[in-house]
Design a protein around this motif. Structure first.
Motif, mmCIF file in Angstrom:
data_model
loop_
_atom_site.group_PDB
_atom_site.id
_atom_site.type_symbol
_atom_site.label_atom_id
_atom_site.label_comp_id
_atom_site.label_asym_id
_atom_site.label_seq_id
_atom_site.Cartn_x
_atom_site.Cartn_y
_atom_site.Cartn_z
ATOM 1 N N ILE A 18 0.953 -1.351 0.365
ATOM 2 C CA ILE A 18 0.253 0.520 0.092
ATOM 3 C C ILE A 18 0.468 1.603 0.079
ATOM 4 O O ILE A 18 2.489 1.270 0.433
ATOM 5 C CB ILE A 18 -0.906 0.155 1.103
ATOM 6 C CG1 ILE A 18 0.023 -0.182 2.479
ATOM 7 C CG2 ILE A 18 -2.187 -1.432 1.604
ATOM 8 C CD1 ILE A 18 -0.994 0.455 3.881
ATOM 9 N N THR A 19 0.374 2.303 -0.308
ATOM 10 C CA THR A 19 0.738 3.478 -0.422
ATOM 11 C C THR A 19 0.438 4.475 1.315
ATOM 12 O O THR A 19 -0.804 4.040 1.478
ATOM 13 C CB THR A 19 0.299 5.209 -0.978
ATOM 14 O OG1 THR A 19 0.752 4.292 -2.097
ATOM 15 C CG2 THR A 19 1.271 5.991 -0.879
ATOM 16 N N ASP A 20 2.120 4.541 2.291
ATOM 17 C CA ASP A 20 1.564 4.632 3.267
ATOM 18 C C ASP A 20 1.111 6.426 3.558
ATOM 19 O O ASP A 20 1.097 6.750 2.919
ATOM 20 C CB ASP A 20 2.802 4.462 4.725
ATOM 21 C CG ASP A 20 3.433 5.357 4.360
ATOM 22 O OD1 ASP A 20 3.898 6.160 3.038
ATOM 23 O OD2 ASP A 20 5.178 5.194 4.942
ATOM 24 N N ALA A 21 0.916 6.634 5.143
ATOM 25 C CA ALA A 21 0.510 8.201 5.249
ATOM 26 C C ALA A 21 1.595 9.316 4.428
ATOM 27 O O ALA A 21 1.634 10.578 4.069
ATOM 28 C CB ALA A 21 0.365 8.456 6.728
ATOM 29 N N ILE A 28 2.329 -4.961 3.495
ATOM 30 C CA ILE A 28 2.192 -5.219 4.791
ATOM 31 C C ILE A 28 1.833 -6.352 4.902
ATOM 32 O O ILE A 28 1.258 -7.033 4.067
ATOM 33 C CB ILE A 28 0.362 -4.877 5.046
ATOM 34 C CG1 ILE A 28 0.523 -3.246 4.706
ATOM 35 C CG2 ILE A 28 -0.013 -5.259 5.814
ATOM 36 C CD1 ILE A 28 1.553 -2.616 5.836
ATOM 37 N N LYS A 71 1.636 -1.294 10.120
ATOM 38 C CA LYS A 71 2.538 -1.129 9.644
ATOM 39 C C LYS A 71 4.289 -0.904 10.998
ATOM 40 O O LYS A 71 2.956 -0.036 11.364
ATOM 41 C CB LYS A 71 2.971 -0.111 9.109
ATOM 42 C CG LYS A 71 4.261 0.703 7.920
ATOM 43 C CD LYS A 71 4.243 2.061 8.144
ATOM 44 C CE LYS A 71 3.727 3.179 8.807
ATOM 45 N NZ LYS A 71 3.588 4.606 8.070
ATOM 46 N N SER A 76 5.558 -6.682 8.930
ATOM 47 C CA SER A 76 4.919 -6.077 8.380
ATOM 48 C C SER A 76 6.177 -5.584 8.064
ATOM 49 O O SER A 76 7.277 -4.655 9.082
ATOM 50 C CB SER A 76 3.441 -5.503 8.120
ATOM 51 O OG SER A 76 2.745 -5.857 8.015
ATOM 52 N N GLU A 84 6.901 9.015 12.283
ATOM 53 C CA GLU A 84 5.647 8.394 11.626
ATOM 54 C C GLU A 84 4.737 9.512 12.822
ATOM 55 O O GLU A 84 5.146 10.892 13.398
ATOM 56 C CB GLU A 84 5.146 7.692 12.505
ATOM 57 C CG GLU A 84 5.459 5.812 11.875
ATOM 58 C CD GLU A 84 5.067 5.780 10.700
ATOM 59 O OE1 GLU A 84 4.492 6.753 10.550
ATOM 60 O OE2 GLU A 84 5.850 5.194 9.842
ATOM 61 N N HIS A 88 -1.609 8.024 11.382
ATOM 62 C CA HIS A 88 -1.279 7.774 10.368
ATOM 63 C C HIS A 88 -1.908 6.418 9.983
ATOM 64 O O HIS A 88 -1.961 5.467 8.739
ATOM 65 C CB HIS A 88 0.528 7.272 10.207
ATOM 66 C CG HIS A 88 0.896 6.328 10.899
ATOM 67 N ND1 HIS A 88 1.090 5.341 10.656
ATOM 68 C CD2 HIS A 88 1.120 6.254 12.623
ATOM 69 C CE1 HIS A 88 1.554 4.317 11.690
ATOM 70 N NE2 HIS A 88 2.028 4.628 12.690
ATOM 71 N N GLN A 89 -2.159 5.881 11.109
ATOM 72 C CA GLN A 89 -2.417 3.986 11.232
ATOM 73 C C GLN A 89 -4.102 5.061 10.288
ATOM 74 O O GLN A 89 -4.513 3.749 10.040
ATOM 75 C CB GLN A 89 -2.243 3.661 12.498
ATOM 76 C CG GLN A 89 -1.582 3.174 13.260
ATOM 77 C CD GLN A 89 -1.590 2.031 14.106
ATOM 78 O OE1 GLN A 89 -2.631 1.840 14.668
ATOM 79 N NE2 GLN A 89 -0.275 2.088 14.270
ATOM 80 N N GLU A 92 -3.894 4.321 6.504
ATOM 81 C CA GLU A 92 -2.640 2.846 5.601
ATOM 82 C C GLU A 92 -4.407 2.095 6.256
ATOM 83 O O GLU A 92 -4.476 1.428 5.207
ATOM 84 C CB GLU A 92 -2.476 2.831 7.005
ATOM 85 C CG GLU A 92 -0.692 3.787 6.403
ATOM 86 C CD GLU A 92 0.317 3.766 7.689
ATOM 87 O OE1 GLU A 92 1.378 4.408 7.475
ATOM 88 O OE2 GLU A 92 0.475 3.079 8.265
ATOM 89 N N ARG A 95 -6.283 2.144 2.841
ATOM 90 C CA ARG A 95 -5.962 2.086 2.067
ATOM 91 C C ARG A 95 -5.765 0.469 2.148
ATOM 92 O O ARG A 95 -6.251 -0.276 1.101
ATOM 93 C CB ARG A 95 -4.660 3.057 1.955
ATOM 94 C CG ARG A 95 -4.641 3.992 1.647
ATOM 95 C CD ARG A 95 -3.668 4.788 1.444
ATOM 96 N NE ARG A 95 -3.396 6.218 1.035
ATOM 97 C CZ ARG A 95 -2.701 6.987 1.258
ATOM 98 N NH1 ARG A 95 -1.450 6.684 1.561
ATOM 99 N NH2 ARG A 95 -3.472 8.496 1.453
#
Length: 311
Positions: A18-21, A28, A71, A76, A84, A88-89, A92, A95
């Motif tokens: 995935i693309t993270d924050a 993942i 993440k 992961s 971070e 952010h979670q 994510e 996504r």
């Protein structure tokens, strides 16, 4: 010892990008089992998918159960080159759900995972059909454990050095013993935690560089949140609390009657603030409900889903 992922899921451990924050690709780890409507299991701070080991099979008889490591946790990816930001979670999780399901999901979330789930239900209601939260730090005013306080006070550079030297691996027997002692303290019946459980709970800390650093980073984010909350400065905790009445999906609040980290009164307060919720206090249950009260937990979840015509 057999690979837990292979034993638990038909395809073993799978990987999703995935693309993270921050906008970077991140791997993942996840597993899935069963068919039907999707249930996503969301673990708490310092934990990983293994914490749901007793819940996965009962739920997978009726649903497609998806279990993933957030993440920085478990199996992961643990990117150490960027710090971070709080929230952010939530980004994510959105996504991950979009990548793995083409329909709204039920989220079952424990501890910090429950906080992420509540925020997600506010930000992305179209993705969530039902919500089950367990022992959530929604009204927390301090860190609940001395180990967290220690990590909060230790500079991340120091933690990362310890991580890079792989001291947890060198001191594996000691690490396992300390974590076993502490995990048993959040169980009503400490004897339910087996040596195999201890092995897998501690596995990411001992085998994967970066695990301790990422957990420390999350703890320090939590500390800043609590400090900002007390100082009436902008914080995500207040934002979630103030918008609880906007969550209209059916929600089950489960709380351990003997939870010493976050008292059952917090569960009652959360239930009162959620317009479409029901509350169940779990007897003979401390903070680690997914391990210590797994049968009651899975029964309560299945009944809730049946009662809300989701099965």
């Amino acid at each position: 010892m057999k690979d837990w992922w292979q034993v638990t899921f038909p395809k073993g451990r799978q990987s999703l990008t995935i693309t993270d924050a921050h906008g970077y690709p991140v791997q993942i780890a996840y597993g899935e089992i069963g068919s039907g409507r999707p249930i996503v299991l969301l673990h708490g701070m310092g934990s990983w998918s293994y914490n749901w080991r007793h819940i996965i099979q009962p739920l997978s008889k009726y649903f497609r159960v998806i279990c993933f490591d957030a993440k920085g946790y478990g199996f992961s990816e643990k990117p150490l080159s960027r710090r971070e930001q709080n929230g952010h979670q939530v980004i994510e999780l959105e996504r991950i759900i979009q990548s793995l399901s083409d329909e709204p999901v039920t989220i079952v979330a424990e501890s910090l995972g429950g906080l992420v789930a509540l925020a997600s239900a506010q930000e992305n209601p179209q993705l969530i059909a039902r919500l089950v939260v367990v022992n959530v730090p929604i009204f927390a005013e301090q860190l609940p454990h001395w180990g967290m306080s220690l990590l909060a006070q230790t500079p991340l550079e120091v933690v990362q050095t310890i991580d890079s030297l792989r001291l947890a691996n060198l001191l594996a027997p000691f690490v396992r013993e300390v974590i076993a002692i502490e995990r048993r303290k959040v169980l009503f019946d400490p004897s339910v935690l087996t040596q195999e459980d201890v092995y897998w709970i501690t596995y990411p800390y001992i085998e994967f560089t970066g695990t301790l650093t990422k957990v420390a980073e999350e703890v320090q984010i939590a500390v800043r949140e609590i400090e900002n909350f007390k100082a009436n400065k902008p914080n995500l905790l207040s934002k979630i609390q103030n918008k609880l009445d906007s969550i209209d999906c059916p929600t089950l609040v489960l709380w351990g009657e003997q939870d010493s980290w976050f008292p059952a009164s917090h569960g009652k307060k959360l239930h009162q603030r959620l317009p479409n919720s029901r509350l169940q206090i779990l007897p003979n249950c401390c903070h680690d409900a997914s391990t210590g009260a797994s049968k009651v937990l899975s029964t309560a979840i299945l009944k809730f889903l049946q009662d809300t015509d989701f099965c």
